[in-house]
Design a protein around this motif. Structure first.
Motif: not given
Length: 462
Positions: A273-274, A307
């Motif tokens: 995920q950013t 992550n």
């Protein structure tokens, strides 16, 4: 009895003494009044002996002294509604609170005819034009109508001990929801403005964006290479130097980062995920003169993915941009911009949201994607109420050859527009615009599209 007689005599004596004092004071007042009458009589005689003096100039308020004697400042009919800060005209006073309020309603209808399929039918986005081999390539003509450029805006302001305090709210209807008119917030911020600095906090256009060089397009999206991004921020712009009506400022800001990173569907990578560890940082210089300005802005970004096991990958992004505009002749103007950097695709109008800030290589390392863009605009006045505007933009990304990016992503796009706008009344405008765009993907496949757009706009309180 003898004691009472003694007290009575003492009171009578005190009363006579007070009467004597009052009589003496009255005599003094009569002498002062006589002397005052003599002085006033002499002044009247002297005034009668002198020649008549010129009448005194009427008092002028500070506001009226600053008011121009000529016509109001020229505003091209095709200018974006509310793109610049409003003037005091049009405000109303809210009782005795010291607050001023300006409400502006813009009702606008756009009708579009396209030569081919567009990903967003009410926006002209060259990167959404299908290229050869893609679905809908050369799909044929179609039409669309939209009222999403309609605007509701409120501006509050009041004077404080620290300068002018403003609260600005603005929305249009280009939201992501369903229906023909999904709500879209454009601005909701507070700003403190004085002779030494400007301090802004809230939701607004990024400080990296120079909205003053946005060309006068009728299409809402505008040139493909223009840097345009909204977000929460705090901005500070101290005045470094002042010369007459020209000022040199140092705009800087901290902004919500919104990292836009491609995470491919590879199982080992798909779980990322950013995020960013710090806000986006902007720092620039701006010279503002009455008829022209130039701005140099710089952007610094932190781009990361993580992550569930707290494993991270990171890279940095940066960009620099030079923008400027100047007045030509009586009513004409020219605008220009150039930007270059890595990891700032989310700021570029045509490729924002496509995940092109950064991408992974086969080794699992995150790499920022290089990009550049430039463009120019020109507005010419045929008459006071009839203008034409033209603009051009070029955008290109240069990712490393081994990055895991979808090959259908745009490598470069081009944009051009030409319009004619007629301000047929003070608060109404009708315009026609021709738009052309080209899309080249990472495999060098090409596609192009054209649009004719007509716009009818009513602006209640410009």
């Amino acid at each position: 009895m003898h004691a009472q007689s003694s007290e009575t005599a003492e009171l009578k004596a005190q009363l006579e003494q007070v009467r004597a004092q009052m009589q003496a004071q009255q005599q003094v007042m009569q002498k002062m009044q006589s002397r005052l009458d003599e002085l006033e009589a002499k002044e009247r005689e002297q005034a009668a002996a002198k020649p008549a003096a010129a009448p005194a100039a009427p008092l002028v308020s500070a506001a009226s002294a600053r008011a121009p004697s000529g016509p109001p400042a020229y505003r091209p009919p095709s200018a974006m509604a509310g793109a610049s800060e409003p003037l005091p005209e049009g405000y109303i006073r809210l009782g005795d609170t010291g607050n001023l309020l300006k409400v502006d309603l813009v009702a606008q209808l756009d009708a579009m005819a396209d030569s081919t399929y567009m990903g967003a039918p009410d926006l002209f986005v060259p990167s959404s034009i299908p290229v050869r081999g893609q679905p809908f390539y050369d799909s044929g003509r179609r039409s669309e109508m939209s009222a999403k450029q309609s605007i509701f805006r409120m501006d509050y302001r009041r004077d404080t001990d620290y300068g002018t305090l403003k609260i600005v709210y603005k929305n249009n209807f280009f939201g992501s929801g369903s229906g023909d008119m999904p709500y879209n917030l454009q601005a909701f911020y507070g700003e403190l403005d004085n002779e030494h600095y400007t301090l802004l906090a809230g939701y607004n256009i990024s400080a990296f964006t120079d909205i003053d060089v946005f060309p006068n397009t009728l299409d809402y999206e505008g040139p493909n290479s223009f840097t345009f991004k909204y977000g929460p921020q705090i901005r500070f712009a101290p005045i470094l130097y002042r010369s007459g009506e020209s000022v040199l400022t140092l705009p800087m800001s901290l902004e919500k980062p919104n990292a836009d990173i491609t995470v491919p569907g590879v199982p080992v990578l798909a779980e990322y995920q950013t995020y960013s560890r710090r806000p986006d940082i902007t720092l620039g210089l701006r010279w503002q003169a009455p008829d022209w300005h130039i701005q140099w802005a710089n952007l610094f970004r932190d781009l990361r993915v993580e992550n569930a096991d707290a494993r991270t990958r990171s890279t940095t992004g940066y960009a620099t941009q030079l923008t400027g505009t100047t007045k030509l002749f009586e009513h004409d103007s020219i605008q220009g911009w150039f930007s270059y950097g890595k990891g700032f695709a989310n700021f570029l109008q045509d490729i924002s949201g496509l995940g092109l800030d950064a991408a992974f290589n086969p080794q699992g390392d995150l790499r920022a994607i290089r990009a550049r863009g430039y463009g120019a605009g020109y507005t010419h006045a045929w008459l006071d109420n009839l203008t034409s505007s033209m603009s051009y933009g070029y955008l290109r990304i240069s990712p490393q050859s081994n990055l895991l990016i979808d090959s259908t992503m745009p490598k470069s796009t081009k944009f051009a527009s030409l319009n004619l706008a007629w301000q047929f009344s003070e608060r109404a405008m009708f315009g026609v615009e021709y738009l052309w765009g080209q899309n080249i993907d990472l495999t060098d496949a090409r596609g192009q599209g054209q649009r004719i757009q007509t716009t009818l706009r009513y602006d209640l309180n410009p």
